[in-house]
Scaffold this motif. Structure first.
Motif, PDB file in Angstrom:
ATOM      1  N   ILE A 173       0.840  -1.203   0.000  1.00  0.00           N
ATOM      2  CA  ILE A 173       0.000   0.000   0.000  1.00  0.00           C
ATOM      3  C   ILE A 173       0.875   1.253   0.000  1.00  0.00           C
ATOM      4  O   ILE A 173       0.630   2.206  -0.756  1.00  0.00           O
ATOM      5  CB  ILE A 173      -0.939  -0.010   1.216  1.00  0.00           C
ATOM      6  CG1 ILE A 173      -2.000  -1.108   1.047  1.00  0.00           C
ATOM      7  CG2 ILE A 173      -1.610   1.350   1.406  1.00  0.00           C
ATOM      8  CD1 ILE A 173      -2.861  -1.318   2.266  1.00  0.00           C
TER       9      ILE A 173
ATOM     10  N   ALA B  43       2.195   1.890  -3.420  1.00  0.00           N
ATOM     11  CA  ALA B  43       1.226   2.508  -4.333  1.00  0.00           C
ATOM     12  C   ALA B  43       1.062   3.992  -4.036  1.00  0.00           C
ATOM     13  O   ALA B  43       0.927   4.819  -4.957  1.00  0.00           O
ATOM     14  CB  ALA B  43      -0.114   1.788  -4.228  1.00  0.00           C
TER      15      ALA B  43
ATOM     16  N   THR C  21      -2.554   5.593 -10.168  1.00  0.00           N
ATOM     17  CA  THR C  21      -3.181   4.716  -9.178  1.00  0.00           C
ATOM     18  C   THR C  21      -3.901   3.554  -9.857  1.00  0.00           C
ATOM     19  O   THR C  21      -3.853   2.412  -9.362  1.00  0.00           O
ATOM     20  CB  THR C  21      -4.167   5.518  -8.314  1.00  0.00           C
ATOM     21  OG1 THR C  21      -3.495   6.627  -7.722  1.00  0.00           O
ATOM     22  CG2 THR C  21      -4.756   4.651  -7.217  1.00  0.00           C
TER      23      THR C  21
ATOM     24  N   SER D 260      -1.286   1.023 -10.903  1.00  0.00           N
ATOM     25  CA  SER D 260      -0.742   0.342  -9.721  1.00  0.00           C
ATOM     26  C   SER D 260      -1.730  -0.683  -9.188  1.00  0.00           C
ATOM     27  O   SER D 260      -1.346  -1.790  -8.787  1.00  0.00           O
ATOM     28  CB  SER D 260      -0.408   1.367  -8.628  1.00  0.00           C
ATOM     29  OG  SER D 260       0.570   2.281  -9.080  1.00  0.00           O
ATOM     30  N   SER D 261      -3.010  -0.335  -9.185  1.00  0.00           N
ATOM     31  CA  SER D 261      -4.040  -1.268  -8.722  1.00  0.00           C
ATOM     32  C   SER D 261      -4.084  -2.514  -9.596  1.00  0.00           C
ATOM     33  O   SER D 261      -4.223  -3.639  -9.085  1.00  0.00           O
ATOM     34  CB  SER D 261      -5.402  -0.573  -8.716  1.00  0.00           C
ATOM     35  OG  SER D 261      -6.437  -1.488  -8.426  1.00  0.00           O
TER      36      SER D 261
ATOM     37  N   PHE E  84      -6.637  -3.640  -2.530  1.00  0.00           N
ATOM     38  CA  PHE E  84      -5.822  -3.090  -3.625  1.00  0.00           C
ATOM     39  C   PHE E  84      -6.667  -2.686  -4.831  1.00  0.00           C
ATOM     40  O   PHE E  84      -6.127  -2.498  -5.922  1.00  0.00           O
ATOM     41  CB  PHE E  84      -4.768  -4.114  -4.037  1.00  0.00           C
ATOM     42  CG  PHE E  84      -3.794  -4.433  -2.940  1.00  0.00           C
ATOM     43  CD1 PHE E  84      -2.767  -3.565  -2.634  1.00  0.00           C
ATOM     44  CD2 PHE E  84      -3.933  -5.585  -2.176  1.00  0.00           C
ATOM     45  CE1 PHE E  84      -1.882  -3.838  -1.611  1.00  0.00           C
ATOM     46  CE2 PHE E  84      -3.048  -5.876  -1.157  1.00  0.00           C
ATOM     47  CZ  PHE E  84      -2.020  -4.994  -0.865  1.00  0.00           C
TER      48      PHE E  84
ATOM     49  N   TYR F 145      -8.893  -0.199  -7.229  1.00  0.00           N
ATOM     50  CA  TYR F 145      -8.634   1.168  -7.657  1.00  0.00           C
ATOM     51  C   TYR F 145      -9.291   2.175  -6.714  1.00  0.00           C
ATOM     52  O   TYR F 145      -8.670   3.162  -6.297  1.00  0.00           O
ATOM     53  CB  TYR F 145      -9.143   1.359  -9.084  1.00  0.00           C
ATOM     54  CG  TYR F 145      -9.208   2.801  -9.529  1.00  0.00           C
ATOM     55  CD1 TYR F 145      -8.051   3.561  -9.685  1.00  0.00           C
ATOM     56  CD2 TYR F 145     -10.442   3.408  -9.783  1.00  0.00           C
ATOM     57  CE1 TYR F 145      -8.121   4.885 -10.090  1.00  0.00           C
ATOM     58  CE2 TYR F 145     -10.514   4.722 -10.193  1.00  0.00           C
ATOM     59  CZ  TYR F 145      -9.356   5.466 -10.342  1.00  0.00           C
ATOM     60  OH  TYR F 145      -9.424   6.778 -10.730  1.00  0.00           O
TER      61      TYR F 145
ATOM     62  N   LEU G 238      -7.387   2.275  -3.257  1.00  0.00           N
ATOM     63  CA  LEU G 238      -6.076   2.928  -3.332  1.00  0.00           C
ATOM     64  C   LEU G 238      -6.216   4.426  -3.614  1.00  0.00           C
ATOM     65  O   LEU G 238      -5.488   5.248  -3.037  1.00  0.00           O
ATOM     66  CB  LEU G 238      -5.218   2.270  -4.409  1.00  0.00           C
ATOM     67  CG  LEU G 238      -4.712   0.852  -4.109  1.00  0.00           C
ATOM     68  CD1 LEU G 238      -3.857   0.343  -5.265  1.00  0.00           C
ATOM     69  CD2 LEU G 238      -3.904   0.823  -2.802  1.00  0.00           C
TER      70      LEU G 238
ATOM     71  N   ARG H  27      -7.051   6.280  -0.495  1.00  0.00           N
ATOM     72  CA  ARG H  27      -5.878   6.427   0.369  1.00  0.00           C
ATOM     73  C   ARG H  27      -4.927   7.497  -0.170  1.00  0.00           C
ATOM     74  O   ARG H  27      -4.375   8.304   0.600  1.00  0.00           O
ATOM     75  CB  ARG H  27      -5.148   5.090   0.485  1.00  0.00           C
ATOM     76  CG  ARG H  27      -5.892   4.039   1.311  1.00  0.00           C
ATOM     77  CD  ARG H  27      -5.148   2.706   1.250  1.00  0.00           C
ATOM     78  NE  ARG H  27      -5.796   1.661   2.015  1.00  0.00           N
ATOM     79  CZ  ARG H  27      -5.522   1.358   3.283  1.00  0.00           C
ATOM     80  NH1 ARG H  27      -4.582   2.042   3.922  1.00  0.00           N
ATOM     81  NH2 ARG H  27      -6.153   0.389   3.911  1.00  0.00           N
TER      82      ARG H  27
END
Length: 526
Positions: A265, A268, A304, A307-308, A332, A334, A337, A340
């Motif tokens: 996490i 990301a 993001t 990355s997801s 994880f 989209y 993340l 966050r």
């Protein structure tokens, strides 16, 4: 007693060493520098104290200083130079050479392998290496390069932190920006490389590796359970107790699967924020700028989303042939993340990322261990990562250009400095103009009061003259009537003159009193 070695006295290393000293005043702690030239008495000897001193300042203004540290170097060939420099300056805090029982690594990820190479001969299977850094992949890199044989490999502890820390000018001085009660450090112990001991069963008293990662068990409380017999377990026990003793930083120990999710996490989050602030604005862009415009928000979304996709595919691959737990997959997603990332941008809106600072100063960055790690992971899993790959090259280009003297970034810095100076000058002129305006207004009010007083005095004199003329006419008529009535003319004239004199004096005192009241009122108004 086991000695702690802290490698990397940057922002994170300074904060950690500072709190380790506060929590463990009797534990020997060595600050490890790359070579003898990495420290000097001008930078580390403060107020006559003949030892390195660390300083941590909270945003609320509280400052704490710690000393009592020894000094070591990572480059073994530089030991003679270190000892010679110490002797010349009368320093008595050098403790260089010899085996290392516990090494806490807080260097930038890209500099870790080189630093460990200088310490490799002092580390053994009974040593403990703790990694507290941004990015991922360092553990695998160190194992492959220095300890491919698990039998000779030290025990490893991995960590991640959410504390906001920034350098405060001089080496060994940082600004701790997380308010009290916020921010945390999370630790996890890598499984025994020799597969002889279940560390988690020792620490929690029961197997916890199969528990849901989103509901981990509580962190073990101090003192920890007595360690089982095995290579380096005594050092691992002492290291974990030290790492969990720094209560102001809210440390917790997690099972390794849970800690690994936390690391992913954090990866990301860093991948979405750090490179964008580094490549946009020449390294001067604050985190909050990414959410202040639609294009910036869309860039964050693109990074993001990619990355997801990589991390979700990684979770499915990790649990294959069984399906990945639904709650882990949602972790994880989209949406999760992105939420966050946006929360971190808001919470750190006034901060400048370490990668942006590195780019601004032409230094190497951690990009290969953040976006580069995601790109490599995507390649292994068959997930396309064009956004992350492009960011890797852009950050490297920016850093290289920033390191070329007299080209792009010196001009950017000069432009920024000129803009700041112009803003300050404009502010100063505005304040001066306001001051002059207030002075002019005060003078105008004074002139208006003076003119009003003069007008009142003239009007009063006219009134007095009119009243005097009327009085004279009345007195003349009274005198004439009195004489006709047989009164003594001399006595009548004397009485009339006395009345006129008294009336004149009374009128003057009234004017004087009125003028005085006007003056006092003007004074009060001023």
């Amino acid at each position: 007693m086991m000695r702690l070695h802290v490698l990397g006295i940057g922002s994170v290393g300074t904060l950690l060493a500072h709190h380790l000293r506060l929590a463990n005043p009797n534990t020997p702690i060595s600050l490890v520098f790359r070579n003898a030239a990495a420290f000097s008495k001008k930078r580390f000897r403060k107020d006559g104290v003949n030892r390195p001193t660390l300083k941590v300042t909270r945003t609320e203004g509280d400052t704490l200083m710690t000393d009592g540290f020894d000094v070591d170097v990572a480059m073994s060939g530089k030991l003679p130079a270190l000892v010679e420099a110490a002797e010349q300056d009368g320093m008595d805090f050098v403790n260089a050479g010899g085996p290392i029982d516990s090494l806490i690594v807080c260097t930038k990820t890209q500099a870790t392998a080189e630093a460990i190479e200088g310490l490799h001969s002092r580390l053994s299977s009974s040593s403990v290496i703790t990694l507290l850094q941004n990015g991922m992949g360092v553990y695998d890199e160190l194992c492959a390069k220095f300890w491919p044989d698990p039998v000779t490999r030290p025990n490893f502890v991995l960590g991640t932190t959410t504390h906001g820390i920034a350098p405060a000018g001089e080496t060994g001085s940082v600004l701790h920006m997380s308010p009290p009660g916020q921010g945390a450090i999370k630790w996890g112990v890598v499984p025994d490389p020799r597969k002889q001991i279940d560390f988690e069963t020792w620490l929690w008293g029961r197997p916890v590796g199969d528990l849901p990662t989103l509901t981990p068990p509580e962190s073990p409380s101090l003192p920890l359970r007595t360690p089982p017999d095995g290579p380096g377990t005594e050092n691992l026990h002492a290291t974990l107790e030290a790492l969990l003793s720094i209560t102001p930083l809210s440390p917790t120990l997690l099972p390794m699967p849970t800690l690994y999710n936390e690391l992913l996490i954090k990866l990301a989050l860093n991948a979405a924020i750090n490179p964008l602030t580094a490549v946009l604005g020449g390294g001067y862009l604050q985190n909050g700028s990414l959410s202040r415009s639609a294009p910036g928000h869309r860039l964050v979304q693109q990074v993001t989303k990619e990355s997801s996709q990589v991390l979700t595919a990684y979770m499915h691959n990790l649990f294959a042939p069984h399906p990945a737990p639904a709650d882990t997959v949602r972790l994880f997603s989209y949406e999760s993340l992105l939420h966050r990332v946006q929360s971190v941008i808001t919470a750190t809106k006034g901060n400048t990322s370490s990668m942006a600072n590195d780019v601004k100063n032409g230094r190497m960055t951690e990009i290969d261990y953040i976006n580069g790690h995601l790109a490599s992971l995507g390649h292994r899993l068959g997930v396309q990562t064009p956004v992350n790959r492009m960011l890797v090259q852009m950050v490297k280009f920016k850093a290289e250009v920033g390191g070329l003297g007299g080209t792009v970034y010196p001009r950017v810095r000069q432009t920024v400095r000129e803009a700041e100076e112009e803003a300050l000058e404009a502010r100063r002129l505005s304040l001066e103009e306001r001051k002059v305006s207030l002075q002019e207004r005060a003078m105008l009010l004074k002139e208006e009061r003076t003119a009003e007083a003069k007008r009142a005095k003239r009007e009063w004199k006219r009134t007095v003259r009119r009243n005097a003329a009327v009085a004279r006419n009345l007195r003349a008529a009274e005198v004439e009537a009195a004489i006709r009535g047989g009164a003594d003319p001399t006595e009548v004239l004397r009485a009339t003159e006395a009345e006129a004199s008294e009336a004149s004096g009374s009128g003057n005192s009234e004017w004087t009193s009125a003028s005085s009241d006007e003056g006092e009122g003007s004074s009060r108004r001023r």
